[in-house]
Design a protein around this motif. Structure first.
Motif, mmCIF file in Angstrom:
data_model
loop_
_atom_site.group_PDB
_atom_site.id
_atom_site.type_symbol
_atom_site.label_atom_id
_atom_site.label_comp_id
_atom_site.label_asym_id
_atom_site.label_seq_id
_atom_site.Cartn_x
_atom_site.Cartn_y
_atom_site.Cartn_z
ATOM 1 N N ASP A 214 -0.904 -52.054 68.289
ATOM 2 C CA ASP A 214 0.452 -52.181 68.815
ATOM 3 C C ASP A 214 0.846 -50.888 69.506
ATOM 4 O O ASP A 214 0.370 -49.814 69.151
ATOM 5 C CB ASP A 214 1.437 -52.457 67.677
ATOM 6 C CG ASP A 214 1.257 -53.845 67.068
ATOM 7 O OD1 ASP A 214 0.734 -54.745 67.758
ATOM 8 O OD2 ASP A 214 1.638 -54.023 65.904
ATOM 9 N N LEU B 254 4.273 -48.609 71.051
ATOM 10 C CA LEU B 254 5.716 -48.399 71.084
ATOM 11 C C LEU B 254 6.050 -47.548 72.301
ATOM 12 O O LEU B 254 5.518 -46.446 72.462
ATOM 13 C CB LEU B 254 6.191 -47.679 69.812
ATOM 14 C CG LEU B 254 7.691 -47.336 69.766
ATOM 15 C CD1 LEU B 254 8.545 -48.600 69.766
ATOM 16 C CD2 LEU B 254 7.997 -46.480 68.539
ATOM 17 N N GLN C 27 6.598 -49.085 60.877
ATOM 18 C CA GLN C 27 5.429 -49.720 61.467
ATOM 19 C C GLN C 27 4.455 -48.679 61.998
ATOM 20 O O GLN C 27 4.852 -47.631 62.494
ATOM 21 C CB GLN C 27 5.883 -50.643 62.603
ATOM 22 C CG GLN C 27 4.781 -51.480 63.182
ATOM 23 C CD GLN C 27 5.308 -52.491 64.183
ATOM 24 O OE1 GLN C 27 6.516 -52.720 64.295
ATOM 25 N NE2 GLN C 27 4.406 -53.106 64.910
ATOM 26 N N PHE D 208 1.638 -47.626 64.779
ATOM 27 C CA PHE D 208 1.304 -47.911 66.173
ATOM 28 C C PHE D 208 0.023 -47.178 66.564
ATOM 29 O O PHE D 208 -0.187 -46.038 66.171
ATOM 30 C CB PHE D 208 2.451 -47.463 67.100
ATOM 31 C CG PHE D 208 3.712 -48.254 66.885
ATOM 32 C CD1 PHE D 208 3.893 -49.473 67.511
ATOM 33 C CD2 PHE D 208 4.700 -47.794 66.029
ATOM 34 C CE1 PHE D 208 5.043 -50.222 67.293
ATOM 35 C CE2 PHE D 208 5.853 -48.525 65.807
ATOM 36 C CZ PHE D 208 6.020 -49.747 66.436
ATOM 37 N N ILE E 157 1.901 -44.459 71.036
ATOM 38 C CA ILE E 157 3.340 -44.226 71.131
ATOM 39 C C ILE E 157 3.586 -43.494 72.444
ATOM 40 O O ILE E 157 3.106 -42.374 72.631
ATOM 41 C CB ILE E 157 3.845 -43.371 69.949
ATOM 42 C CG1 ILE E 157 3.528 -44.063 68.618
ATOM 43 C CG2 ILE E 157 5.346 -43.105 70.095
ATOM 44 C CD1 ILE E 157 3.454 -43.127 67.440
ATOM 45 N N ASN F 153 2.316 -42.873 61.305
ATOM 46 C CA ASN F 153 1.810 -42.684 62.660
ATOM 47 C C ASN F 153 1.246 -41.287 62.860
ATOM 48 O O ASN F 153 1.671 -40.343 62.218
ATOM 49 C CB ASN F 153 2.933 -42.976 63.654
ATOM 50 C CG ASN F 153 3.321 -44.436 63.621
ATOM 51 O OD1 ASN F 153 2.607 -45.269 64.142
ATOM 52 N ND2 ASN F 153 4.435 -44.754 62.966
#
Length: 128
Positions: A8, A10, A51, A53, A56, A81
């Motif tokens: 994922d 961000l 969450q 990631f 980023i 993270n």
């Protein structure tokens, strides 16, 4: 070419149009599960606390909390993270800011404006 694990991403930028451009770049790369966008540093901190990631994308100049404050508050010490996953994108990367970022442990920077080819090359290098 090695197959990358889908992660994922961000995107943190107060300019919604820039967020959409970087989202499109990320979508075109086809290496991400989901792309999330937030528009200020406070929103970013909330998201980073909940969450993990794989990437980023962080602007420096934002309302509420700037990029450096996000790094110092949420990416220093134990965290979900990693600093290695942060790509600082800014139209304002002066030597003082870059020095502070490097002292904070950041190593990935791109100056805006950045084209899709330059963005994709940098991101793929970070993900390997």
């Amino acid at each position: 070419m090695a197959i990358l694990k889908k992660v994922d991403v961000l995107i943190v930028d107060d300019d919604k149009d820039i967020c959409e451009i970087f989202k499109e770049y990320c979508d075109n790369m086809k290496v991400f599960n989901k792309v999330y966008m937030v528009h200020d540093g406070s929103e970013a901190i909330k998201k980073l606390q909940k969450q993990q990631f794989g990437l980023i994308i962080l602007d420096m100049n934002m309302p509420k909390k700037n990029g450096l404050e996000v790094i110092q508050q949420e990416l220093s010490g134990p965290t979900l993270n990693k600093k290695e996953n942060v790509l600082v994108l800014s139209g304002n990367l002066d030597s003082t800011t870059v020095s502070k970022l490097i002292q904070s442990g950041l190593i990935n920077f791109l100056a805006k404006p950045v084209d899709e080819e330059g963005f994709s090359a940098k991101v793929l290098k970070m993900l390997k």
